[in-house]
Scaffold this motif. Structure first.
Motif, short mmCIF file in Angstrom:
data_model
loop_
_atom_site.label_atom_id
_atom_site.label_comp_id
_atom_site.label_asym_id
_atom_site.label_seq_id
_atom_site.Cartn_x
_atom_site.Cartn_y
_atom_site.Cartn_z
N PHE A 93 -3.36 18.16 -9.84
CA PHE A 93 -4.03 16.87 -9.84
C PHE A 93 -3.81 16.21 -8.48
N GLN A 94 -4.71 15.29 -8.15
CA GLN A 94 -4.64 14.66 -6.84
C GLN A 94 -5.23 13.26 -6.93
N HIS A 95 -4.35 12.28 -6.94
CA HIS A 95 -4.79 10.89 -6.98
C HIS A 95 -5.31 10.48 -5.60
N ALA A 96 -6.48 9.91 -5.55
CA ALA A 96 -7.02 9.35 -4.31
C ALA A 96 -7.28 7.86 -4.56
N VAL A 97 -6.58 7.00 -3.83
CA VAL A 97 -6.71 5.56 -4.04
C VAL A 97 -7.40 4.91 -2.85
N SER A 98 -8.16 3.85 -3.15
CA SER A 98 -8.90 3.17 -2.10
C SER A 98 -9.29 1.77 -2.55
N THR A 99 -9.88 1.03 -1.67
CA THR A 99 -10.45 -0.29 -1.90
C THR A 99 -9.53 -1.21 -2.70
N THR A 100 -8.36 -1.44 -2.15
CA THR A 100 -7.38 -2.31 -2.79
C THR A 100 -7.69 -3.77 -2.46
N GLN A 101 -7.66 -4.60 -3.51
CA GLN A 101 -7.71 -6.06 -3.36
C GLN A 101 -6.29 -6.58 -3.52
N GLN A 127 0.83 -1.20 0.00
CA GLN A 127 0.00 0.00 0.00
C GLN A 127 0.87 1.26 0.00
N ASP A 128 1.98 1.23 0.73
CA ASP A 128 2.89 2.38 0.73
C ASP A 128 3.47 2.63 -0.66
N LEU A 129 3.71 1.58 -1.43
CA LEU A 129 4.19 1.76 -2.80
C LEU A 129 3.14 2.42 -3.68
N ILE A 130 1.91 1.96 -3.56
CA ILE A 130 0.82 2.53 -4.36
C ILE A 130 0.65 4.01 -4.03
N VAL A 131 0.60 4.33 -2.76
CA VAL A 131 0.44 5.72 -2.33
C VAL A 131 1.67 6.55 -2.69
N GLY A 132 2.85 5.99 -2.52
CA GLY A 132 4.08 6.70 -2.87
C GLY A 132 4.12 7.06 -4.34
N TYR A 133 3.69 6.13 -5.19
CA TYR A 133 3.61 6.41 -6.62
C TYR A 133 2.69 7.61 -6.87
N CYS A 134 1.52 7.60 -6.26
CA CYS A 134 0.56 8.70 -6.46
C CYS A 134 1.13 10.03 -5.99
N TYR A 135 1.75 10.06 -4.83
CA TYR A 135 2.32 11.30 -4.31
C TYR A 135 3.45 11.80 -5.20
N LYS A 156 -5.51 -4.74 -7.22
CA LYS A 156 -6.43 -3.93 -8.00
C LYS A 156 -6.92 -2.85 -7.05
N THR A 157 -6.78 -1.58 -7.47
CA THR A 157 -7.07 -0.45 -6.60
C THR A 157 -7.89 0.58 -7.35
N ALA A 158 -8.94 1.09 -6.72
CA ALA A 158 -9.72 2.17 -7.31
C ALA A 158 -8.96 3.47 -7.16
N CYS A 159 -8.99 4.29 -8.23
CA CYS A 159 -8.34 5.60 -8.20
C CYS A 159 -9.32 6.65 -8.71
N TYR A 160 -9.46 7.72 -7.96
CA TYR A 160 -10.27 8.88 -8.31
C TYR A 160 -9.28 10.01 -8.50
N ASN A 161 -9.24 10.61 -9.71
CA ASN A 161 -8.20 11.58 -10.00
C ASN A 161 -8.77 12.85 -10.62
N PRO A 162 -9.13 13.84 -9.77
CA PRO A 162 -9.54 15.14 -10.31
C PRO A 162 -8.31 15.92 -10.77
N MET A 163 -8.50 16.71 -11.83
CA MET A 163 -7.41 17.52 -12.38
C MET A 163 -7.94 18.88 -12.79
N THR A 164 -7.11 19.89 -12.64
CA THR A 164 -7.39 21.20 -13.18
C THR A 164 -6.48 21.38 -14.39
N VAL A 165 -7.08 21.64 -15.55
CA VAL A 165 -6.32 21.73 -16.80
C VAL A 165 -6.57 23.08 -17.48
N SER A 166 -5.57 23.49 -18.25
CA SER A 166 -5.71 24.75 -18.98
C SER A 166 -5.04 24.62 -20.34
N ASN A 167 -5.68 25.17 -21.35
CA ASN A 167 -5.07 25.25 -22.68
C ASN A 167 -4.59 26.66 -22.98
#
Length: 151
Positions: free
Chosen positions: A72-80, A15-23, A91-102
């Protein structure tokens, strides 16, 4: 199901690897990704952004392609977990909101995806040997960005 201390430790380390990747991605700290992946890891973003490659390939891709992403901010949860000796899969759910600009407009969009990770236990501890991102949904993606993404 009763877990042994080793199984609990394995889950926390993974789990620390998954979260570390996201951060690392969220803070654009590309070199920190080296501590989470094996040297021969394959990272497959083909469903999300159409890219597959080695860690070096993906670090270069992320550095170049995330310029229009203001935040952007990855939020991970419900890991099998499936752990078998020195190998594991999650397998982990990821919710990733982002603010983008062109440069003309700024939008906030959301990607929902599943992370599929393969792990191997090394002399330095668990490492990610494969990451596959499976698309689940997209919300509020502006047309200019949608045109650059796989269907």
């Amino acid at each position: 199901m009763t877990l042994t201390l080793q199984e609990m430790s394995d889950r926390f380390e993974i789990q620390d690897l998954i979260v570390g990747y996201c951060y690392a991605v969220d803070t654009r700290d590309w070199d920190t990704l080296d501590r989470y992946f094996t040297d021969d890891a394959v990272i497959d973003y083909s469903e999300m952004v159409g890219v597959v490659g080695s860690l070096a390939d993906i670090k270069a891709f992320l550095s170049a392609s995330l310029t229009p992403i203001l935040a952007f901010q990855h939020a991970v949860s419900t890991t099998q977990y499936q752990i078998a000796g020195d190998r594991a899969q999650t397998k982990t759910a990821c919710y990733n909101p982002m603010t983008v600009s062109n440069g003309e407009t700024t939008d906030t969009l959301v990607f929902g995806l599943w992370y599929h990770h393969d792990f191997v236990r090394t002399a330095q501890g668990w490492k990610i040997s494969r990451l596959y991102e499976q698309k689940c949904y997209r919300m509020n993606v502006p047309d200019w960005l949608a045109a650059q993404l796989p269907a």
